[in-house]
Design a protein around this motif. Structure first.
Motif, PDB file in Angstrom:
ATOM      1  N   SER A  16       0.803  -1.268  -0.024  1.00 61.06           N
ATOM      2  CA  SER A  16       0.129  -0.034   0.036  1.00 61.06           C
ATOM      3  C   SER A  16       0.914   1.353  -0.073  1.00 61.06           C
ATOM      4  N   TYR A  17       2.046   1.286   0.856  1.00 61.67           N
ATOM      5  CA  TYR A  17       2.874   2.393   0.803  1.00 61.67           C
ATOM      6  C   TYR A  17       3.601   2.685  -0.510  1.00 61.67           C
ATOM      7  N   PHE A  18       4.045   1.481  -1.135  1.00 59.58           N
ATOM      8  CA  PHE A  18       4.230   1.420  -2.339  1.00 59.58           C
ATOM      9  C   PHE A  18       3.519   2.197  -3.374  1.00 59.58           C
ATOM     10  N   SER A  19       2.237   1.526  -3.755  1.00 63.36           N
ATOM     11  CA  SER A  19       1.412   1.881  -4.353  1.00 63.36           C
ATOM     12  C   SER A  19       0.940   3.514  -4.194  1.00 63.36           C
ATOM     13  N   THR A  22       4.275   5.707  -5.488  1.00 66.97           N
ATOM     14  CA  THR A  22       4.346   5.609  -7.108  1.00 66.97           C
ATOM     15  C   THR A  22       3.245   6.414  -7.725  1.00 66.97           C
ATOM     16  N   THR A  23       1.960   6.418  -7.238  1.00 69.68           N
ATOM     17  CA  THR A  23       0.803   7.135  -7.669  1.00 69.68           C
ATOM     18  C   THR A  23       1.172   8.988  -7.394  1.00 69.68           C
ATOM     19  N   ALA A  24       1.462   9.178  -6.285  1.00 71.18           N
ATOM     20  CA  ALA A  24       1.944  10.469  -5.893  1.00 71.18           C
ATOM     21  C   ALA A  24       2.962  10.884  -6.914  1.00 71.18           C
ATOM     22  N   VAL A  25       4.036  10.108  -6.863  1.00 76.34           N
ATOM     23  CA  VAL A  25       4.993  10.640  -8.043  1.00 76.34           C
ATOM     24  C   VAL A  25       4.351  10.914  -9.322  1.00 76.34           C
ATOM     25  N   SER A  26       3.661   9.947  -9.946  1.00 82.20           N
ATOM     26  CA  SER A  26       3.094   9.914 -11.143  1.00 82.20           C
ATOM     27  C   SER A  26       2.157  11.260 -11.347  1.00 82.20           C
ATOM     28  N   VAL A  27       1.121  11.479 -10.333  1.00 84.40           N
ATOM     29  CA  VAL A  27       0.424  12.703 -10.376  1.00 84.40           C
ATOM     30  C   VAL A  27       1.240  14.103 -10.331  1.00 84.40           C
ATOM     31  N   CYS A  28       2.269  14.104  -9.480  1.00 84.86           N
ATOM     32  CA  CYS A  28       2.996  15.247  -9.319  1.00 84.86           C
ATOM     33  C   CYS A  28       3.914  15.535 -10.416  1.00 84.86           C
ATOM     34  N   SER A  29       4.434  14.589 -11.238  1.00 88.83           N
ATOM     35  CA  SER A  29       5.286  14.699 -12.154  1.00 88.83           C
ATOM     36  C   SER A  29       4.585  15.105 -13.518  1.00 88.83           C
ATOM     37  N   ASN A  30       3.374  14.246 -13.619  1.00 88.48           N
ATOM     38  CA  ASN A  30       2.511  14.716 -14.905  1.00 88.48           C
ATOM     39  C   ASN A  30       1.879  15.948 -14.630  1.00 88.48           C
ATOM     40  N   SER A  60      -2.352   5.845 -13.533  1.00 85.09           N
ATOM     41  CA  SER A  60      -1.728   5.429 -12.124  1.00 85.09           C
ATOM     42  C   SER A  60      -2.868   5.545 -10.950  1.00 85.09           C
ATOM     43  N   CYS A  61      -3.838   6.267 -11.162  1.00 85.40           N
ATOM     44  CA  CYS A  61      -5.050   6.428  -9.922  1.00 85.40           C
ATOM     45  C   CYS A  61      -5.851   5.058  -9.944  1.00 85.40           C
ATOM     46  N   ALA A  62      -6.156   4.804 -11.454  1.00 79.03           N
ATOM     47  CA  ALA A  62      -7.071   3.664 -11.491  1.00 79.03           C
ATOM     48  C   ALA A  62      -6.225   2.145 -11.011  1.00 79.03           C
ATOM     49  N   HIS A  63      -5.112   2.554 -11.139  1.00 90.40           N
ATOM     50  CA  HIS A  63      -4.201   1.142 -10.453  1.00 90.40           C
ATOM     51  C   HIS A  63      -4.129   1.006  -9.217  1.00 90.40           C
ATOM     52  N   SER A  64      -3.993   2.376  -8.425  1.00 92.48           N
ATOM     53  CA  SER A  64      -3.723   2.559  -7.094  1.00 92.48           C
ATOM     54  C   SER A  64      -5.000   2.247  -6.206  1.00 92.48           C
ATOM     55  N   ALA A  65      -6.316   2.378  -7.084  1.00 90.38           N
ATOM     56  CA  ALA A  65      -7.244   2.096  -6.357  1.00 90.38           C
ATOM     57  C   ALA A  65      -7.666   0.902  -6.649  1.00 90.38           C
ATOM     58  N   PHE A  66      -7.656   0.223  -8.088  1.00 86.28           N
ATOM     59  CA  PHE A  66      -8.331  -1.090  -8.218  1.00 86.28           C
ATOM     60  C   PHE A  66      -7.439  -2.251  -8.476  1.00 86.28           C
ATOM     61  N   GLN A  67      -6.083  -1.899  -8.185  1.00 85.83           N
ATOM     62  CA  GLN A  67      -5.112  -3.079  -8.348  1.00 85.83           C
ATOM     63  C   GLN A  67      -5.571  -4.283  -7.614  1.00 85.83           C
ATOM     64  N   PRO A  68      -5.829  -5.312  -8.357  1.00 85.82           N
ATOM     65  CA  PRO A  68      -6.028  -6.515  -7.906  1.00 85.82           C
ATOM     66  C   PRO A  68      -5.111  -7.492  -7.460  1.00 85.82           C
TER      67      PRO A  68
END
Length: 202
Positions: A16-19, A22-30, A60-68
């Motif tokens: 969860s921490y890793f996800s 990485t999502t925060a990095v993606s949102v900020c960088s993009n 990134s957000c979808a994968h963080s929220a829905f990653q199965p």
């Protein structure tokens, strides 16, 4: 879930921490890229980069929220929610969320393919002849939207083969319940399964 000494690497809370990181990095960088594109003039390529950035944020957000959890068996790949049973208004959304994960995963390949087409057109400008040589920005935008619509339509069309049926529930591996504590035979449990093959003992 497992007794492996390295299991803590991919289990919660580390996962969860890793996800989240990485999502925060993606949102900020993009987000920074979108700001630069908005404040800088770099030509028509700006639109393709903007679409890429928005798509990457959404993915990134979808994968963080829905990653199965993805469990591989001899019969196929089983996708089921990592965060437990998802029931809204008495209806299970597990299968829908896993399909969203799969769809957004492959969505990035469409954008990357568009990048390669753009670069090819730039490099070959004036060298080769093509029916697209006189295309305007609107033509390319229409083509991108059309391909995306066809992709989504294709995903919806074949999704019925991925969602659970009575047969796939019955043959769901018992090992999934033993390892993850999740009973896929439960009608309120949704999952997605790819390439199921049934093996019969001789």
């Amino acid at each position: 879930m497992t007794d492996a000494s390295y299991a803590w690497i991919y289990e919660d809370p580390i996962h969860s921490y890793f996800s989240f990181f990485t999502t925060a990095v993606s949102v900020c960088s993009n987000g920074l890229l979108l700001f630069i594109l908005y404040t800088t003039k770099i030509g028509p390529y700006v639109y393709l980069l903007a679409v890429f950035a928005v798509c990457d944020i959404f993915t990134s957000c979808a994968h963080s929220a829905f990653q199965p959890i993805v469990h591989m068996t001899y019969g196929g790949f089983y996708f089921f929610p990592r965060h437990g049973k998802i029931v809204i208004a008495g209806k299970s959304f597990d299968s829908i969320f896993t399909l969203i994960f799969i769809a957004t995963y492959y969505q990035t390949f469409l954008v990357l393919a568009y990048h390669f087409v753009y670069r090819y057109k730039i490099v070959s400008r004036g060298i080769t002849t093509s029916c697209t040589n006189n295309w305007k920005r609107l033509h390319w935008a229409f083509l991108g939207v059309l391909i995306n619509i066809l992709y989504i339509f294709g995903m919806i069309l074949i999704s019925s083969r991925f969602t659970p049926s009575e047969e796939t529930r019955e043959i769901a591996p018992i090992e999934i319940e033993e390892i993850y504590g999740i009973d896929l035979r439960d009608s309120n449990r949704g999952f997605t399964v790819l390439a199921v093959r049934v093996f019969y003992a001789l």
